[in-house]
Design an enzyme around this catalytic site. Structure first.
Site, PDB file in Angstrom:
ATOM      1  CG  ASP A 158      21.420  -9.263 -35.300  1.00 46.47           C
ATOM      2  OD1 ASP A 158      20.568  -8.566 -34.717  1.00 46.47           O
ATOM      3  OD2 ASP A 158      21.386  -9.486 -36.525  1.00 46.47           O
ATOM      4  CB  THR A 180      23.438  12.121 -44.452  1.00 49.30           C
ATOM      5  OG1 THR A 180      24.162  12.124 -45.677  1.00 49.30           O
ATOM      6  CG2 THR A 180      22.742  13.457 -44.294  1.00 49.30           C
ATOM      7  CG  PHE A 221      17.176 -12.448 -41.226  1.00 50.64           C
ATOM      8  CD1 PHE A 221      16.805 -12.665 -42.547  1.00 50.64           C
ATOM      9  CD2 PHE A 221      17.107 -11.157 -40.739  1.00 50.64           C
ATOM     10  CE1 PHE A 221      16.377 -11.613 -43.355  1.00 50.64           C
ATOM     11  CE2 PHE A 221      16.692 -10.098 -41.536  1.00 50.64           C
ATOM     12  CZ  PHE A 221      16.310 -10.338 -42.840  1.00 50.64           C
ATOM     13  CE  LYS A 264      13.016  -7.272 -36.692  1.00 49.62           C
ATOM     14  NZ  LYS A 264      11.800  -7.652 -37.381  1.00 49.62           N
TER      15      LYS A 264
END
Lengths: 501, 501
Positions: B329, B384, B219, B360
């Site tokens: 990750d 941005t 995931f 997280k």
């Protein structure tokens, strides 16, 4: 006069000044005149080259740990106020660019500082939930009273999904459109075993070859899905894989519009015919049918390219005819700068678009959509945070101030004034600038070359104006909603002296 | 004892209690014992079914405006404290799931509330800049003293790019890897005209057919690029287009590990051989060469699937051999729950991975990377906001508390205790639970069926425990870093009584 226009600023000024206005001397009397906002200086002041020595030193430090080629200066946000950005070298710049159009009320607005000083809001900021699983008790109310309030949500769009930024808002809106499109094709049948298995290894039919149509010159974000619909500058895209999705021409108008009506109408028809052709080609030849069309109401990053209301009306009719969702990307245009809450409200569409995405001035990202696009199952559009209540509380204050201080009306009025003055300047300096265009204060003009554009932006800096370019030859105005004629005049004086020089 | 373990909690407790601890009666004396943290209740208390009547009413309201199938309950965050989530029906739940592992210090931690009460920080929150263009004067310092501090940044990774969430961190890390890979292939040559033009219409060579390899069960997010590397559950992926990128098998170990060493080693080799095969196949046959490999140190959403340090070491060697970047990750594993700041520090890799992503518990998203991956040109990795200083100020406090209160050591010790107890329970109830596994408090166990798993999670609710599932049959523990043996015992007592029943 300003007292009437910005009652809340006046009411709260002592609070705002207590915290931030240490560098500027201002008296309550002056705030009652049509001049600077409370706490603001009279005018820009430039003490050094920009970037100055302190910015240059900090840039060197930052370059040790990341790519910094885009950094213009380092700001002192505690000293910045209203429409003025103060940098670390003490330069005070009138900011008509406002953090790439993302600050609605300018710097250190007392209402925003007030909200953040509230301990109840600090609890919200300290306890960021997984909104899709454990929303806070006030969340349904907040969505209803802030994002879905009458006059805030685009008419007819009753459903809301909150996100974090413009790119992820568009990415999730794409997914939402794909789910809706696939469900229509499935006619109520359940997922097949083959679909459930093939999607796990990125293969069709589970991972279908559907597409989102976009337009040349568009900017919709930089993650891999949204980047596949972005076509404003090659440097954003080169060396990054992209989906083979259709890209239609966006109208390129001749200015002044009133002298080129017939040609511009033909240009609309040329682009719309291309849309129809691409829908057919990607459906029958390429077998990558178009599920959605994404478009900006004004192409912003791509050069402030406008299209007529009739173009958007006809585009919507084409989409409807083919069962394709229309996604209007209001990430840069939304939240008031065009004088309406949403720029597409200027277009008198037959019916609401299927989806409208937002971010920037709205503080929180996300998208509104029609009820029929609500995903049928949980966890299809989902992530850990699903937005941020700490940003919604800022949006609530921003919307309150927009309403109380009539800032949409302000943007219309100041925009009309600015546009008129710029057009008159364009006539005066027609060999240098042209094609002044805009809605509200969302205004741009073109320079006769990219070199001249870059020179003007640089010279504006030296005269105390923080401006920004867009497209290859344009300068765009993206001031805060609190920008007034007084600020316009400062900007125009600087621009005129540059064009004269 | 807790006094020694959590000096800051004790020091700040009066502040924390003033604001939030209105529902719990606690005395300073009790806080000195090995029991609840200051302000926490003794134990969970359940007054209604979950969701209770108020949650059910709010769910109905929220369902009017969005898909709510994933919502479990509505929380009262002002009343929640430490390891306890209080819901709108007055149920007080020991939270071992902590907002999908995203809250490092539990609810209403006094240090976080303290930071938010500081007017200087409120100014930061009110003035969110476009960090890539106008960073604030403290930004280089903050990056150095918070994210890049020794003991915080993974050793050897000196470069930092800040983002907003896990998905956009992975998406931008992919882009960064593609740029690096393309630059290597280009051997210093400038972009060609063909590349610059073709990328604008999503075609090669400008939009190259490069891929990121991922693993079955992984995931990595839900935007279109990151979703193409996610393979944990079909509902995340079905009906959404994906890139044709290679997917290798992730080791599926037999438990207990010490009784299956040989088989598990063979499993490592099987998976690594598949990695090699896929690199070759996507390079020579498919012509979609692998630029990067993304992997979780522990597959989390996919079921808390572990792989050996040797597997990761060999994977890195394979990647290096082929000139492919290794992206670890750490969105769910990073920030301390495994007892180290980064889970991959458990693996004794030969050298740092090219990229490590986070979000997280780190509050802010982003990625660390090696200097050679720094993009050569500006605006290639850009957006941005480029992160959020308002989240970095929270991370600064979190890291201070982790250090001051030895929370990494705490996670190791409490994790060891919990793992030991769970394994003993697994022996007692071997027909119901098995395969207890974990590092630190990042622990999971499997149930004998998906049905049993769902029943246990539901019954845990009724006993006042907020837990979460992962994979198809597992229950995962994702408590705050302030979770102690005292809390473990409460969880285990509830679990035991369910397994007995």
């Amino acid at each position: 006069m300003l007292f009437k226009r910005f009652p809340s600023l006046l009411r709260n000024q002592s609070f705002g000044r207590r915290i931030v206005c240490t560098v500027f001397e201002t008296t309550p009397e002056r705030c009652l005149t049509s001049g600077p906002l409370p706490g603001e200086p009279n005018k820009p002041s430039v003490l050094t080259e920009i970037p100055g020595p302190t910015s240059t030193r900090l840039l060197k430090e930052l370059s040790d740990v990341q790519q910094t080629g885009s950094v213009q200066l380092f700001a002192d946000y505690a000293k910045s106020i209203g429409n003025y950005l103060v940098d670390v070298d003490g330069n005070t710049l009138l900011d008509v660019y406002m953090q790439i159009s993302s600050m609605p009320l300018g710097y250190n607005h007392p209402a925003m500082l007030g909200a953040l000083a509230d301990p109840a809001n600090q609890i919200i900021l300290a306890n960021r939930p997984a909104l899709g699983v454990f929303p806070g008790k006030d969340w349904p109310n907040k969505l209803r009273d802030v994002l879905l309030k009458k006059g805030v949500a685009p008419a007819g769009l009753t459903q809301i999904t909150t996100m974090m930024c413009g790119s992820c808002s568009n990415e999730n809106a794409f997914k939402n459109i794909f789910l809706w499109y696939a469900a229509k094709k499935r006619h109520g049948a359940p997922f097949t075993k083959e679909e459930m298995e093939s999607c796990m290894i990125n293969q069709s039919p589970g991972s279908p070859r559907y597409s989102i149509m976009s337009f040349k010159g568009a900017f919709h974000g930089r993650t891999l899905g949204s980047l596949s619909t972005t076509h404003s500058k090659y440097i954003h895209k080169i060396d990054v894989p992209a989906f083979d999705w259709p890209i239609a021409s966006f109208p390129e108008y001749k200015y002044p519009l009133e002298q080129n009506t017939r040609e511009n109408q033909q240009e609309d028809q040329r682009c719309l015919a291309e849309v129809e052709d691409l829908i057919a080609k990607y459906d029958t030849q390429k077998k990558i049918p178009v599920a959605g069309i994404i478009i900006e109401p004004i192409q912003s990053e791509g050069g402030d390219n406008h299209a007529s209301p009739e173009f958007f009306q006809q585009l919507q009719r084409i989409a409807k005819k083919h069962g394709i969702a229309l996604l209007i990307d209001e990430v840069q245009t939304g939240g008031g700068p065009t004088g309406k809450m949403w720029c597409h409200e200027h277009f008198n569409l037959d019916s609401p678009p299927e989806v409208v995405t937002f971010s920037k001035k709205m503080q929180i990202g996300g998208y509104y959509h029609l009820p029929e696009l609500k995903p049928k199952q949980a966890y299809q559009v989902f992530n850990t945070w699903m937005g941020d209540p700490g940003k919604l509380l800022l949006l609530e204050v921003v919307l309150d101030v927009i309403k109380r201080d009539n800032l949409l009306e302000n943007a219309s009025r100041v925009g009309d004034y600015t546009l008129k003055q710029l057009i008159s300047m364009e006539n005066e300096f027609s060999n240098q600038i042209s094609a002044t265009r805009g809605r509200g204060t969302f205004i741009a003009f073109s320079c006769s070359s990219a070199k001249l554009r870059d020179e003007i932006v640089k010279k504006l800096h030296s005269k105390g104006i923080q401006a920004g370019g867009c497209g290859s030859v344009s300068i765009r105005l993206r001031p805060a909603l609190t920008f007034t004629e007084y600020h316009t005049d400062i900007f125009l004086d600087a621009l005129r002296s540059i064009l004269k020089g």
